[in-house]
Design a protein around this motif. Structure first.
Motif, PDB file in Angstrom:
ATOM      1  N   PRO A 174       0.625  -1.187   0.170  1.00  0.00           N
ATOM      2  CA  PRO A 174       0.109   0.048  -0.293  1.00  0.00           C
ATOM      3  C   PRO A 174       0.992   1.632   0.013  1.00  0.00           C
ATOM      4  N   PHE A 175       2.241   1.266   0.335  1.00  0.00           N
ATOM      5  CA  PHE A 175       3.126   2.251   0.219  1.00  0.00           C
ATOM      6  C   PHE A 175       4.487   1.771  -0.254  1.00  0.00           C
ATOM      7  N   ALA A 176       3.932   1.631  -1.582  1.00  0.00           N
ATOM      8  CA  ALA A 176       4.746   1.417  -2.398  1.00  0.00           C
ATOM      9  C   ALA A 176       6.490   2.069  -2.504  1.00  0.00           C
ATOM     10  N   PHE A 177       6.375   3.275  -3.016  1.00  0.00           N
ATOM     11  CA  PHE A 177       6.792   3.934  -3.573  1.00  0.00           C
ATOM     12  C   PHE A 177       7.438   4.609  -2.272  1.00  0.00           C
ATOM     13  N   ARG A 178       6.559   5.587  -1.574  1.00  0.00           N
ATOM     14  CA  ARG A 178       7.102   6.354  -0.602  1.00  0.00           C
ATOM     15  C   ARG A 178       6.416   5.476   0.235  1.00  0.00           C
ATOM     16  N   PRO A 179       7.128   4.143   1.576  1.00  0.00           N
ATOM     17  CA  PRO A 179       6.687   4.235   2.435  1.00  0.00           C
ATOM     18  C   PRO A 179       6.776   4.833   3.086  1.00  0.00           C
ATOM     19  N   ASP A 180       7.355   6.779   3.203  1.00  0.00           N
ATOM     20  CA  ASP A 180       7.632   6.903   4.365  1.00  0.00           C
ATOM     21  C   ASP A 180       6.326   8.179   4.713  1.00  0.00           C
ATOM     22  N   GLN A 181       5.046   8.110   4.091  1.00  0.00           N
ATOM     23  CA  GLN A 181       3.911   8.429   3.676  1.00  0.00           C
ATOM     24  C   GLN A 181       2.941   7.737   4.733  1.00  0.00           C
ATOM     25  N   ASN A 182       3.830   6.092   5.323  1.00  0.00           N
ATOM     26  CA  ASN A 182       2.553   5.554   5.992  1.00  0.00           C
ATOM     27  C   ASN A 182       2.282   5.807   6.879  1.00  0.00           C
ATOM     28  N   PRO A 183       0.884   6.096   7.909  1.00  0.00           N
ATOM     29  CA  PRO A 183       0.282   6.802   8.654  1.00  0.00           C
ATOM     30  C   PRO A 183       1.160   5.416  10.079  1.00  0.00           C
ATOM     31  N   ASN A 184       1.264   4.513   9.913  1.00  0.00           N
ATOM     32  CA  ASN A 184       2.062   3.344  10.573  1.00  0.00           C
ATOM     33  C   ASN A 184       3.002   3.620  11.003  1.00  0.00           C
ATOM     34  N   GLU A 185       4.329   5.110  11.397  1.00  0.00           N
ATOM     35  CA  GLU A 185       5.218   5.233  11.531  1.00  0.00           C
ATOM     36  C   GLU A 185       6.697   4.888  10.195  1.00  0.00           C
ATOM     37  N   GLY A 186       5.732   5.046   9.290  1.00  0.00           N
ATOM     38  CA  GLY A 186       6.657   5.874   7.995  1.00  0.00           C
ATOM     39  C   GLY A 186       6.412   4.172   7.243  1.00  0.00           C
ATOM     40  N   LYS A 187       6.071   3.084   8.068  1.00  0.00           N
ATOM     41  CA  LYS A 187       7.008   1.562   7.916  1.00  0.00           C
ATOM     42  C   LYS A 187       6.686   0.587   6.411  1.00  0.00           C
ATOM     43  N   GLY A 188       7.168   0.481   5.482  1.00  0.00           N
ATOM     44  CA  GLY A 188       6.870  -0.214   4.296  1.00  0.00           C
ATOM     45  C   GLY A 188       5.868  -1.536   5.222  1.00  0.00           C
ATOM     46  N   GLU A 189       5.255  -1.830   4.318  1.00  0.00           N
ATOM     47  CA  GLU A 189       3.759  -2.631   4.620  1.00  0.00           C
ATOM     48  C   GLU A 189       3.789  -3.902   3.221  1.00  0.00           C
ATOM     49  N   VAL A 190       3.827  -5.568   3.700  1.00  0.00           N
ATOM     50  CA  VAL A 190       2.736  -5.926   2.612  1.00  0.00           C
ATOM     51  C   VAL A 190       2.087  -6.577   2.748  1.00  0.00           C
ATOM     52  N   ILE A 191       0.802  -7.216   2.379  1.00  0.00           N
ATOM     53  CA  ILE A 191      -0.489  -8.142   2.868  1.00  0.00           C
ATOM     54  C   ILE A 191      -0.506  -9.165   1.245  1.00  0.00           C
ATOM     55  N   LEU A 192      -0.017 -10.534   2.449  1.00  0.00           N
ATOM     56  CA  LEU A 192      -0.930 -11.432   1.075  1.00  0.00           C
ATOM     57  C   LEU A 192      -1.899 -11.929   1.798  1.00  0.00           C
ATOM     58  N   LYS A 193      -2.917 -12.165   0.397  1.00  0.00           N
ATOM     59  CA  LYS A 193      -3.767 -12.779   0.895  1.00  0.00           C
ATOM     60  C   LYS A 193      -4.707 -13.594  -0.267  1.00  0.00           C
ATOM     61  N   ASN A 194      -4.761 -14.449   0.342  1.00  0.00           N
ATOM     62  CA  ASN A 194      -5.603 -16.019  -0.365  1.00  0.00           C
ATOM     63  C   ASN A 194      -6.660 -15.536  -1.789  1.00  0.00           C
ATOM     64  N   MET A 195      -7.428 -16.580  -2.475  1.00  0.00           N
ATOM     65  CA  MET A 195      -7.654 -16.523  -3.448  1.00  0.00           C
ATOM     66  C   MET A 195      -9.319 -16.413  -2.763  1.00  0.00           C
TER      67      MET A 195
END
Length: 326
Positions: free
Chosen positions: A251-272
């Motif tokens: 969700p914050f691929a290019f500018r993770p610093d803009q993530n309200p969650n402490e500027g962290k990178g974030e990756v979410i894996l989902k199933n079908m």
């Protein structure tokens, strides 16, 4: 040179102030020694940025034997001139994206770097963030099956009546050059191949012809990439990889610093079925990692992992997208 690369910066651009200057200061193998500004701000900028030396011309900085490498955040249309000049002065070069505004310019810059035995890298800083390495590992592990589609977006609102250089065609302005280049890059970066064909549609400013919003499709051998970018939409910087068995969202691929969650990178894996299987956070300064990587390559004599050839290929895609727009 020892174990430290001594850096100079050409211009007092805001991207340098906000991101690259702190990154150079934070990197353990880099030091900011000089800054040049041709707008008369050299001395004040050097003081503010804690650089030892200032120059009122780019040429004078390039002549400084105490500078090993330069960062060039000038307007896009000026990149080629100053990359080639830096190479002639035997300075290693990190240049802001896009490195040039045509593929021919990239070839000229790469040739000048090779001829003068210096390293040349385009500053796609986002690729150094560990969140993307995690995505790559998930793909290698077959977590979402075969990749079928990538969707990526990068946009932010810009005052379209302003004097911003992003809106000046003669300076290499346009949203596809400025933020769409990330969408193109991440599609190639994830799939590790080049598109077979592309199509793009854009909305442009009536007075200048500069693209302010664009939607494009890149067709690869077994997958498609749908990308959009804009200067006229809310802030978004994300991508999603859709596979035959699930999805990966960044969700914050290019500018993770803009993530309200402490500027962290974030990756979410989902199933079908859209159920979350894994949700990871990654804390890192991608600008610092970029500086450290490039500096280490200078010190070791290794080639950067992001090559001039890949820079050329990225620009070839961008050129084709602009041609498609008509």
């Amino acid at each position: 040179m020892g174990n430290i690369v001594r850096w100079g910066i050409l211009s007092s651009a805001n991207i340098a102030k906000k991101s690259m200057v702190p990154a150079i200061h934070e990197a353990d193998n880099a030091e900011l020694v000089a800054v040049a500004s041709e707008s008369g701000k050299g001395q004040a900028t050097a003081t503010e940025w804690n650089a030892k030396t200032y120059y009122d011309s780019y040429e004078e900085l390039l002549k400084d034997p105490q500078v090993d490498a330069v960062y060039i955040p000038l307007p896009n249309s000026l990149h080629k001139k100053w990359v080639i000049e830096a190479a002639k002065h035997q300075k290693h070069i990190l240049v802001e994206k896009p490195a040039g505004i045509t593929s021919d310019e990239i070839l000229e810059m790469g040739g000048a770097a090779r001829q003068n035995s210096v390293l040349f890298m385009e500053a796609f800083m986002y690729q150094f963030h560990p969140q993307h390495q995690f995505v790559k590992q998930l793909l290698l592990d077959g977590a979402i099956g075969k990749v079928r589609r990538i969707r990526s977006s990068f946009s932010f609102p810009l005052d379209l009546t302003s004097d911003n250089i992003r809106l000046k065609q003669n300076l290499g302005g346009g949203c596809l050059y400025d933020v769409g280049c990330y969408n193109v890059h991440v599609s190639r970066f994830i799939l590790e191949e080049e598109p077979l064909k592309v199509f793009s549609s854009a909305r442009k400013l009536n007075n200048s012809g500069v693209d302010i919003s664009a939607t494009s499709i890149l067709t690869f051998e077994h997958a498609d990439a749908v990308i959009d970018c804009s200067f006229d939409e809310a802030k978004v910087n994300r991508y999603e990889v859709i596979g035959s068995k699930g999805t990966i969202e960044v969700p914050f691929a290019f500018r993770p610093d803009q993530n309200p969650n402490e500027g962290k990178g974030e990756v979410i894996l989902k199933n079908m079925d859209g159920e979350v299987l894994d949700h990871q956070f990654f804390e890192a300064n991608q600008f610092t990692l970029q500086v450290q990587h490039f500096s280490q390559c200078i010190l070791s004599g290794d080639d950067p992992k992001y090559t001039p050839e890949s820079t050329y290929n990225n620009m070839k895609v961008i050129e084709a997208l602009y041609k498609s727009q008509g």
